[in-house]
Scaffold this active site. Structure first.
Site, short mmCIF file in Angstrom:
data_model
loop_
_atom_site.label_atom_id
_atom_site.label_comp_id
_atom_site.label_asym_id
_atom_site.label_seq_id
_atom_site.Cartn_x
_atom_site.Cartn_y
_atom_site.Cartn_z
N ASP A 110 -36.61 43.54 -56.02
CA ASP A 110 -37.04 44.41 -57.12
C ASP A 110 -35.86 45.27 -57.57
OD1 ASP A 110 -38.65 45.81 -58.90
OD2 ASP A 110 -39.21 47.30 -57.40
N ASP A 163 -45.64 44.99 -62.98
CA ASP A 163 -44.18 45.14 -63.07
C ASP A 163 -43.57 43.80 -62.67
OD1 ASP A 163 -41.47 45.56 -62.06
OD2 ASP A 163 -41.84 47.70 -62.30
N LYS A 185 -47.28 46.88 -56.01
CA LYS A 185 -45.94 46.48 -55.61
C LYS A 185 -46.03 45.62 -54.36
CE LYS A 185 -41.36 48.48 -54.94
NZ LYS A 185 -40.47 49.53 -55.40
N TRP A 197 -47.91 55.04 -59.86
CA TRP A 197 -47.27 54.18 -58.86
C TRP A 197 -46.89 55.06 -57.68
CZ3 TRP A 197 -42.14 54.59 -56.98
CH2 TRP A 197 -41.86 53.67 -55.96
N ASP A 220 -34.51 45.88 -60.53
CA ASP A 220 -34.59 46.60 -61.80
C ASP A 220 -33.35 46.45 -62.67
OD1 ASP A 220 -37.28 47.98 -61.75
OD2 ASP A 220 -36.48 48.68 -59.85
N ASP A 227 -38.94 48.90 -67.58
CA ASP A 227 -38.66 49.61 -66.34
C ASP A 227 -37.42 49.02 -65.69
OD1 ASP A 227 -38.71 51.18 -64.12
OD2 ASP A 227 -40.48 50.28 -63.20
N HIS A 232 -44.56 46.60 -67.04
CA HIS A 232 -43.25 47.17 -66.73
C HIS A 232 -42.30 45.98 -66.72
CE1 HIS A 232 -43.86 51.37 -64.75
NE2 HIS A 232 -44.29 51.31 -65.99
N GLU A 259 -50.22 50.82 -60.70
CA GLU A 259 -49.14 49.83 -60.56
C GLU A 259 -48.97 49.36 -59.12
OE1 GLU A 259 -45.34 51.34 -61.83
OE2 GLU A 259 -44.31 49.42 -61.51
N HIS A 305 -42.34 43.20 -59.06
CA HIS A 305 -43.18 43.60 -57.92
C HIS A 305 -43.96 42.47 -57.27
CE1 HIS A 305 -43.21 48.18 -58.93
NE2 HIS A 305 -42.01 47.66 -58.91
C1 RNT Z 1 -41.04 51.33 -58.68
C2 RNT Z 1 -41.91 51.17 -59.88
C3 RNT Z 1 -42.01 52.36 -60.76
C4 RNT Z 1 -40.68 53.05 -60.98
C5 RNT Z 1 -40.67 54.08 -62.06
C6 RNT Z 1 -39.50 54.99 -61.97
O1 RNT Z 1 -40.82 50.18 -58.01
O2 RNT Z 1 -41.50 50.06 -60.62
O3 RNT Z 1 -42.61 52.01 -61.96
O4 RNT Z 1 -39.69 52.12 -61.30
O5 RNT Z 1 -41.86 54.75 -62.08
ZN ZN Z 2 -42.49 49.78 -62.52
#
Ligand code: RNT
Ligand code: ZN
Length: 419
Positions: free
Chosen positions: A294, A259, A228, A185, A296, A326, A286, A226, A262
């Site tokens: 985003d 993810d 986004k 990523w 998290d 994640d 993720h 990955e 994302h």
């Molecule tokens: C960032 C991505 C990525 C990170 C990690 C730390 O938006 O989701 O995967 O969260 O690699």
């Molecule tokens: Zn991620």
């Protein structure tokens, strides 16, 4: 095992048997699905390479005491987490979590030996390892660019870094006899409207092609990319968009990482799995919980989490999907964050395993949408909680009172760290 738990399980087993579901089998299946635990929840993505601030448009908020400051503390925390969640586990590492000093080398010159400590830890705990290049929080992440940089010095630095990481991922796979998923990523993007949307994407393709062109066997790892939608400071344009990586992964037959934070706020990855898996060999998830962006947040029992697991089980996609978490939250006890997120993930998966899948597939094919809706709705209040409680008890793990163990650990260990 407490009699109450056994009794409740017997009743649950009976109730599920009536609709053709074998609860023992569901538990067995759940127990075998590896969940990859992100190491970075324990230390707010700090890592052990330097004290650089977190960059790349991701953010951890909060300063709950007791974050892990080194390998010893981080592994101690992970072992505490392991003691509170049953099942197969992997640990997902970033390249900044080296287990020995780099002594003058930069992260473009990482070698497998820099991570030997993790292999030892993984063997001791019977867990697998996954890996990620860290293309952020570093002075060479310049002008919001790494692998897609127009500056050749910057771009080639990150290509060297990623190539080194691919080699390390394969080393993990070979050392542990379990494939490592190495996920790329990058935060590359622009705050304001790009003039060209294409140029940076061509550069990213070149970089990825260079990374993939390894001159050694890396059959013990799975490469993933990955996408986004946007990041802080890259609100208008992200080079590695969803279409970019879907195309790249399909063309090169590598894994696609989805993810859950994302995409657009009303766009869900649960509906993307079946489409993407028709064209890419494997998926890395993720799992996260985006709150308006985003963000998290810690994974909890949301509709989307359940839909993801249902999709994987109902459509038989689990064997080509790698489940990774994640999230990062520093406003609450970090060990509790892990336990909540992992258990929620397992519970959602268990619920999916406790469905009469064949029966419902048949009903749908026969266009009996009435029974489909009725039964799926009924299943929501079936005693799956008693099945999970039994699974925990079988493994000698506390159920609802797990937080007591975390609080004791906070007092005995985390508070003494004095941070
Ligand atoms: C960032 C991505 C990525 C990170 C990690 C730390 O938006 O989701 O995967 O969260 O690699
Ligand atoms: Zn991620």
């Amino acid at each position: 095992m407490e009699e109450k738990i056994e009794k409740a399980y017997r009743l649950a087993k009976e109730a599920y048997a009536k609709i053709g579901v074998d609860t023992d089998k569901a538990i067995e299946k759940l127990d075998q699905v590896p969940i990859s635990i992100q190491c970075w929840q324990a230390d707010d993505i700090q890592g052990f390479v330097n004290s650089n601030a977190l960059t790349g448009g991701i953010q951890v908020t909060g300063n709950y005491p007791g974050k892990a400051r080194n390998f010893q503390e981080l592994t101690q925390d992970l072992e505490k987490v392991f003691s509170l969640v049953p099942g197969k586990k992997k640990v997902n590492l970033h390249a900044i979590y080296v287990t020995r000093p780099l002594e003058g080398r930069d992260i473009d010159a990482l070698v497998p030996e820099d991570f030997a400590g993790w292999v030892e830890f993984a063997k001791k705990n019977g867990v697998g390892l996954d890996f990620n290049p860290t293309c952020f929080s570093h002075p060479m992440f310049k002008d919001n660019f790494s692998l897609a940089s127009p500056d050749e010095e910057v771009r080639s630095f990150w290509v060297r870094h990623a190539k080194a990481c691919v080699r390390i991922g394969d080393y993990f796979g070979k050392a542990l006899g379990e494939k490592c998923v190495t996920n790329i990523w990058i935060p590359d993007g622009m705050k304001d409207d790009p003039y060209s949307h294409l140029e940076a994407r061509k550069r990213l393709t070149t970089s990825l092609d260079e990374i993939l062109a390894t001159d050694y066997d890396h059959s013990d790892e799975i490469l993933a990319v990955e996408s986004k939608f946007f990041g802080i400071g890259a609100e208008s344009y992200t080079v590695g968009s969803s279409e970019f990586y879907l195309g790249y992964a399909a063309k090169n037959q590598i894994a696609l990482c989805l993810d859950s934070g994302h995409f657009h706020p009303n766009e869900f990855i649960s509906d993307k799995l079946s489409s993407a898996l028709l064209y890419v060999p494997e998926i890395l998830l993720h799992i996260s919980r985006p709150v308006n962006w985003d963000s998290d947040h810690v994974v909890t029992d949301t509709d989307e989490l359940n839909h993801i697991m249902e999709g994987l089980v109902r459509d038989g996609l689990l064997d080509r999907t790698h489940i990774g978490l994640d999230f990062f939250d520093a406003t609450i006890n970090r060990i509790a964050a892990y336990v909540i997120g992992i258990r929620s993930t397992q519970k959602a998966l268990l619920k999916a395993f406790l469905e009469p899948t064949e029966y419902l597939l048949g009903k749908e094919k026969a266009l009996d949408y009435t029974e489909r809706l009725a039964l799926v709705e009924e299943l929501k209040s079936y005693p799956w909680g008693d099945v999970y409680a039994y699974y925990l008890a079988k493994n000698g793990i506390p159920n609802h009172d797990w937080l007591d163990a975390v609080k004791a650990y906070e007092k005995e260990v985390l508070e003494k760290r004095g941070n």
